[in-house]
Motif scaffolding. Structure first.
Motif, PDB file in Angstrom:
ATOM      1  N   UNK A   2       0.829  -1.196   0.000  1.00 58.10           N
ATOM      2  CA  UNK A   2       0.000   0.000   0.000  1.00 58.10           C
ATOM      3  C   UNK A   2       0.866   1.250   0.000  1.00 58.10           C
ATOM      4  N   UNK A   3       0.240   2.357  -0.331  1.00 58.42           N
ATOM      5  CA  UNK A   3       0.890   3.662  -0.271  1.00 58.42           C
ATOM      6  C   UNK A   3      -0.023   4.612   0.490  1.00 58.42           C
ATOM      7  N   UNK A   4       0.601   5.589   1.150  1.00 54.87           N
ATOM      8  CA  UNK A   4      -0.148   6.570   1.931  1.00 54.87           C
ATOM      9  C   UNK A   4       0.705   7.827   2.005  1.00 54.87           C
ATOM     10  N   UNK A   5       0.080   8.981   1.967  1.00 56.87           N
ATOM     11  CA  UNK A   5       0.823  10.234   2.057  1.00 56.87           C
ATOM     12  C   UNK A   5       0.705  10.791   3.472  1.00 56.87           C
ATOM     13  N   UNK A   6       1.847  10.942   4.138  1.00 58.66           N
ATOM     14  CA  UNK A   6       1.897  11.514   5.491  1.00 58.66           C
ATOM     15  C   UNK A   6       1.532  12.994   5.416  1.00 58.66           C
ATOM     16  N   UNK A   7       1.035  13.534   6.501  1.00 61.53           N
ATOM     17  CA  UNK A   7       0.717  14.959   6.553  1.00 61.53           C
ATOM     18  C   UNK A   7       1.958  15.835   6.347  1.00 61.53           C
ATOM     19  N   UNK A   8       3.153  15.275   6.564  1.00 59.58           N
ATOM     20  CA  UNK A   8       4.384  16.035   6.334  1.00 59.58           C
ATOM     21  C   UNK A   8       4.702  16.134   4.841  1.00 59.58           C
ATOM     22  N   UNK A   9       3.972  15.352   4.010  1.00 58.29           N
ATOM     23  CA  UNK A   9       4.174  15.385   2.573  1.00 58.29           C
ATOM     24  C   UNK A   9       4.918  14.184   2.014  1.00 58.29           C
ATOM     25  N   UNK A  10       5.529  13.392   2.884  1.00 57.24           N
ATOM     26  CA  UNK A  10       6.293  12.233   2.431  1.00 57.24           C
ATOM     27  C   UNK A  10       5.349  11.108   2.000  1.00 57.24           C
ATOM     28  N   UNK A  11       5.649  10.491   0.857  1.00 53.02           N
ATOM     29  CA  UNK A  11       4.879   9.334   0.390  1.00 53.02           C
ATOM     30  C   UNK A  11       5.407   8.098   1.106  1.00 53.02           C
ATOM     31  N   UNK A  12       4.517   7.371   1.777  1.00 56.00           N
ATOM     32  CA  UNK A  12       4.892   6.175   2.523  1.00 56.00           C
ATOM     33  C   UNK A  12       4.440   4.943   1.755  1.00 56.00           C
ATOM     34  N   UNK A  13       5.262   3.899   1.809  1.00 53.11           N
ATOM     35  CA  UNK A  13       4.922   2.659   1.117  1.00 53.11           C
ATOM     36  C   UNK A  13       5.477   1.479   1.906  1.00 53.11           C
ATOM     37  N   UNK A  14       4.742   0.370   1.883  1.00 50.92           N
ATOM     38  CA  UNK A  14       5.226  -0.852   2.520  1.00 50.92           C
ATOM     39  C   UNK A  14       5.589  -1.902   1.478  1.00 50.92           C
ATOM     40  N   UNK A  15       5.927  -1.447   0.258  1.00 54.12           N
ATOM     41  CA  UNK A  15       6.225  -2.388  -0.826  1.00 54.12           C
ATOM     42  C   UNK A  15       7.587  -3.061  -0.658  1.00 54.12           C
ATOM     43  N   UNK A  16       8.500  -2.458   0.068  1.00 55.05           N
ATOM     44  CA  UNK A  16       9.798  -3.073   0.334  1.00 55.05           C
ATOM     45  C   UNK A  16       9.734  -3.738   1.703  1.00 55.05           C
ATOM     46  N   UNK A  17      10.134  -5.001   1.761  1.00 53.12           N
ATOM     47  CA  UNK A  17      10.104  -5.740   3.028  1.00 53.12           C
ATOM     48  C   UNK A  17      11.505  -6.232   3.329  1.00 53.12           C
ATOM     49  N   UNK A  18      12.048  -5.943   4.486  1.00 54.25           N
ATOM     50  CA  UNK A  18      11.501  -5.110   5.562  1.00 54.25           C
ATOM     51  C   UNK A  18      11.592  -3.629   5.209  1.00 54.25           C
ATOM     52  N   UNK A  44       4.339 -17.606  14.300  1.00 50.71           N
ATOM     53  CA  UNK A  44       3.994 -16.213  14.593  1.00 50.71           C
ATOM     54  C   UNK A  44       3.883 -15.387  13.319  1.00 50.71           C
ATOM     55  N   UNK A  45       4.577 -15.805  12.268  1.00 53.76           N
ATOM     56  CA  UNK A  45       4.517 -15.060  11.011  1.00 53.76           C
ATOM     57  C   UNK A  45       3.188 -15.257  10.291  1.00 53.76           C
ATOM     58  N   UNK A  46       2.396 -16.231  10.718  1.00 55.80           N
ATOM     59  CA  UNK A  46       1.075 -16.465  10.128  1.00 55.80           C
ATOM     60  C   UNK A  46      -0.006 -15.612  10.778  1.00 55.80           C
ATOM     61  N   UNK A  47       0.319 -14.935  11.872  1.00 53.39           N
ATOM     62  CA  UNK A  47      -0.667 -14.159  12.628  1.00 53.39           C
ATOM     63  C   UNK A  47      -0.608 -12.705  12.179  1.00 53.39           C
ATOM     64  N   UNK A  48      -1.765 -12.168  11.838  1.00 48.02           N
ATOM     65  CA  UNK A  48      -1.861 -10.767  11.441  1.00 48.02           C
ATOM     66  C   UNK A  48      -2.438  -9.949  12.597  1.00 48.02           C
ATOM     67  N   UNK A  49      -1.793  -8.831  12.955  1.00 47.51           N
ATOM     68  CA  UNK A  49      -2.343  -7.984  14.013  1.00 47.51           C
ATOM     69  C   UNK A  49      -3.674  -7.368  13.590  1.00 47.51           C
ATOM     70  N   UNK A  50      -4.460  -6.966  14.563  1.00 46.43           N
ATOM     71  CA  UNK A  50      -5.766  -6.355  14.304  1.00 46.43           C
ATOM     72  C   UNK A  50      -5.612  -5.020  13.574  1.00 46.43           C
ATOM     73  N   UNK A  51      -4.565  -4.278  13.892  1.00 39.74           N
ATOM     74  CA  UNK A  51      -4.342  -2.966  13.303  1.00 39.74           C
ATOM     75  C   UNK A  51      -3.027  -2.942  12.536  1.00 39.74           C
ATOM     76  N   UNK A  52      -2.986  -2.116  11.501  1.00 33.16           N
ATOM     77  CA  UNK A  52      -1.775  -1.877  10.725  1.00 33.16           C
ATOM     78  C   UNK A  52      -1.273  -0.502  11.151  1.00 33.16           C
ATOM     79  N   UNK A  53      -0.042  -0.412  11.620  1.00 33.32           N
ATOM     80  CA  UNK A  53       0.493   0.842  12.161  1.00 33.32           C
ATOM     81  C   UNK A  53       1.695   1.277  11.327  1.00 33.32           C
ATOM     82  N   UNK A  54       1.655   2.531  10.876  1.00 34.30           N
ATOM     83  CA  UNK A  54       2.749   3.103  10.089  1.00 34.30           C
ATOM     84  C   UNK A  54       3.274   4.334  10.823  1.00 34.30           C
TER      85      UNK A  54
END
Length: 80
Positions: A2-18, A44-54
């Motif tokens: 996913x991608x998201x734009x922070x209020x500071x203007x920076x484009x955030x992405x989780x496409x690179x792991x880690x 533990x890697x099969x468990x997804x948390x309830x919330x996604x935090x960036x």
């Protein structure tokens, strides 16, 4: 991914792991349930948390419904 734009203007992405953006955070209750049901350390890697935090200059909390909470970081005590 996913991608998201922070209020500071920076484009955030989780496409690179880690990455430095996405945090894996479990509630205390989720963690207790994980510990009760885990068979193998790799499970533990099969468990997804309830919330996604960036994080950026803000901390964003997402649920399956989208953005649900946003926090501005007032002080950052990390020494990098």
């Amino acid at each position: 991914m996913a991608m998201f734009k922070c209020d500071c203007g920076k484009a955030l992405s989780n496409s690179i792991v880690p990455n430095e953006i996405q945090l894996v955070i479990f509630t205390d209750l989720e963690w207790e349930l994980i510990q009760e049901n885990i068979q193998d350390g790799g499970d533990i890697f099969d468990v997804q948390p309830k919330y996604d935090v960036w994080q950026c200059s803000r901390v964003y909390v997402f649920s399956n419904k989208g953005l649900i909470m946003q926090y501005r970081i007032e002080k950052d005590y990390r020494k990098e």
